[in-house]
Design a protein around this motif. Structure first.
Motif, mmCIF file in Angstrom:
data_model
loop_
_atom_site.group_PDB
_atom_site.id
_atom_site.type_symbol
_atom_site.label_atom_id
_atom_site.label_comp_id
_atom_site.label_asym_id
_atom_site.label_seq_id
_atom_site.Cartn_x
_atom_site.Cartn_y
_atom_site.Cartn_z
ATOM 1 N N VAL A 131 0.862 -1.181 0.000
ATOM 2 C CA VAL A 131 0.000 0.000 0.000
ATOM 3 C C VAL A 131 0.895 1.228 0.000
ATOM 4 N N LEU A 132 0.751 2.051 -1.029
ATOM 5 C CA LEU A 132 1.502 3.298 -1.115
ATOM 6 C C LEU A 132 0.707 4.414 -0.448
ATOM 7 N N GLY A 133 1.312 5.064 0.543
ATOM 8 C CA GLY A 133 0.639 6.138 1.270
ATOM 9 C C GLY A 133 0.258 5.691 2.661
ATOM 10 N N ALA A 134 0.013 6.661 3.542
ATOM 11 C CA ALA A 134 -0.323 6.333 4.932
ATOM 12 C C ALA A 134 -1.460 7.197 5.457
ATOM 13 N N ALA A 138 -5.323 5.047 2.670
ATOM 14 C CA ALA A 138 -4.418 3.919 2.880
ATOM 15 C C ALA A 138 -4.976 2.948 3.912
ATOM 16 N N VAL A 139 -5.683 3.463 4.911
ATOM 17 C CA VAL A 139 -6.342 2.589 5.885
ATOM 18 C C VAL A 139 -7.298 1.645 5.165
ATOM 19 N N SER A 140 -8.104 2.196 4.261
ATOM 20 C CA SER A 140 -9.034 1.370 3.495
ATOM 21 C C SER A 140 -8.289 0.391 2.601
ATOM 22 N N SER A 152 0.004 -10.796 3.754
ATOM 23 C CA SER A 152 0.844 -9.719 4.272
ATOM 24 C C SER A 152 0.542 -8.427 3.541
ATOM 25 N N VAL A 153 0.714 -7.331 4.261
ATOM 26 C CA VAL A 153 0.589 -5.985 3.690
ATOM 27 C C VAL A 153 1.803 -5.188 4.133
ATOM 28 N N CYS A 154 2.416 -4.511 3.186
ATOM 29 C CA CYS A 154 3.537 -3.624 3.488
ATOM 30 C C CYS A 154 3.122 -2.201 3.124
ATOM 31 N N VAL A 155 3.074 -1.332 4.113
ATOM 32 C CA VAL A 155 2.727 0.075 3.887
ATOM 33 C C VAL A 155 4.020 0.854 3.645
ATOM 34 N N LEU A 156 4.085 1.542 2.520
ATOM 35 C CA LEU A 156 5.257 2.334 2.171
ATOM 36 C C LEU A 156 4.858 3.796 2.021
ATOM 37 N N GLU A 161 7.718 6.752 9.799
ATOM 38 C CA GLU A 161 6.970 6.659 11.051
ATOM 39 C C GLU A 161 5.468 6.514 10.796
ATOM 40 N N ALA A 162 4.957 7.281 9.818
ATOM 41 C CA ALA A 162 3.525 7.187 9.493
ATOM 42 C C ALA A 162 3.191 5.812 8.934
ATOM 43 N N ALA A 163 4.066 5.283 8.088
ATOM 44 C CA ALA A 163 3.844 3.953 7.527
ATOM 45 C C ALA A 163 3.856 2.891 8.612
ATOM 46 N N HIS A 164 4.798 2.995 9.528
ATOM 47 C CA HIS A 164 4.903 2.029 10.620
ATOM 48 C C HIS A 164 3.672 2.087 11.521
ATOM 49 N N ASP A 165 3.233 3.303 11.855
ATOM 50 C CA ASP A 165 2.073 3.453 12.747
ATOM 51 C C ASP A 165 0.821 2.853 12.126
#
Length: 290
Positions: A131-134, A138-140, A152-156, A161-165
């Motif tokens: 998922v690109l964006g945070a 991006a939540v959806s 698995s999902v990887c948020v980039l 910090e926003a991606a990790h949260d």
């Protein structure tokens, strides 16, 4: 649909809003359902949403919400459906009556179902999703991937910090139906590693943001579902096309989430199919590209 009130009004709210195709899509749906309802676009900023809603008379049945209103709508809603509660995002408000003379609104999130339906109908593989964006969309994206059975999902995102949260909110490692979620900065070693195993990229970025974005090597080899649709191809999709990759436009998501909104506005139930729903969906999709 007998007994459905006439003179009903609804609208899409946001800022900016002139580009929205929601009035075309919803009007096509109500025409197909033989409902003489009025649906329009209204420009409202975040600070004005509560007062606007408090001033609506009984003819207003509900609203679609776009940016930047989705998190404020979550705060304003008197009740929340399970998806809106978990996501913290509301993109649909349904009038449920009055509380001490003030209209009461139930909040729903149809973005998750709409995105999941669109990805599924496109035949894409969400097992290992990036998922690109945070932000709110991006939540959806994360929840849609989970709904589709992602392992698995990887948020980039630019901001690690926003991606990790965001990833940490939905990482369910150890649960019966675990979704492993991680978040990294776009320029990290971990981001480059995630690309090698990815089966799908969901971009939740505003259209212009993808033009100069630094992408990990090889990402354009992974099929892209871009929630942006106007203009199309988006700058990000153009980069995928130039690299020989495959990009899908977010217009189908817009239609699919609108189908769920129309269910809510007509029955109050996001899971109850519309009468002759495939025909209604087809007319909505045709209106979206007109």
């Amino acid at each position: 649909m007998d007994g459905t009130p006439r003179g009903v009004r609804a609208a899409v709210l946001g800022w900016p809003i002139a580009h929205s195709r929601s009035p075309l899509i919803h009007t096509a749906a109500y025409r197909a359902l033989a409902l003489p309802w009025d649906y329009r676009a209204i420009r409202i900023g975040e600070s004005g949403l509560r007062a606007f809603l408090e001033g609506r008379d009984a003819s207003w049945i509900g609203f679609s919400l776009t940016m930047p209103l989705k998190e404020e709508a979550h705060r304003v809603a008197a009740s929340l459906d399970p998806v809106a509660m978990e996501s913290g995002v509301v993109n649909t408000l349904l009038r449920t009556g009055e509380d001490a003379g003030t209209p009461a609104w139930a909040g729903f999130n149809t973005d998750v179902a709409g995105l999941a339906h669109a990805i599924d109908r496109a035949g894409l593989d969400a097992r290992r999703t990036i998922v690109l964006g945070a932000g709110a969309t991006a939540v959806s994206g994360v929840l849609a991937a989970r709904r589709l059975g992602a392992e698995s999902v990887c948020v980039l995102a630019r901001r690690a910090e926003a991606a990790h949260d965001l990833a940490r909110r939905f990482d369910s490692a150890g649960a019966a139906s675990a979704l492993t979620a991680h978040g990294y900065g776009l320029d990290s070693v971990q981001a480059a590693s995630a690309v090698h195993d990815a089966t799908l990229v969901i971009s939740t970025l505003p259209g212009p943001a993808g033009e100069a974005l630094e992408l990990p090597s090889g990402m354009t080899n992974v099929p892209l579902y871009d929630v942006a649709y106007d203009p199309w191809p988006s700058p990000l999709a153009q980069r995928w096309d130039a690299a020989g990759g495959t990009a899908h436009a977010g217009l189908d998501m817009l239609v699919e989430q609108a189908v769920v909104q129309v269910r809510i506005f007509t029955s109050g139930d996001p899971e109850l199919p519309l009468p002759d729903e495939e025909r209604v969906r087809a007319e909505m999709a045709a209106a979206a590209v007109s």
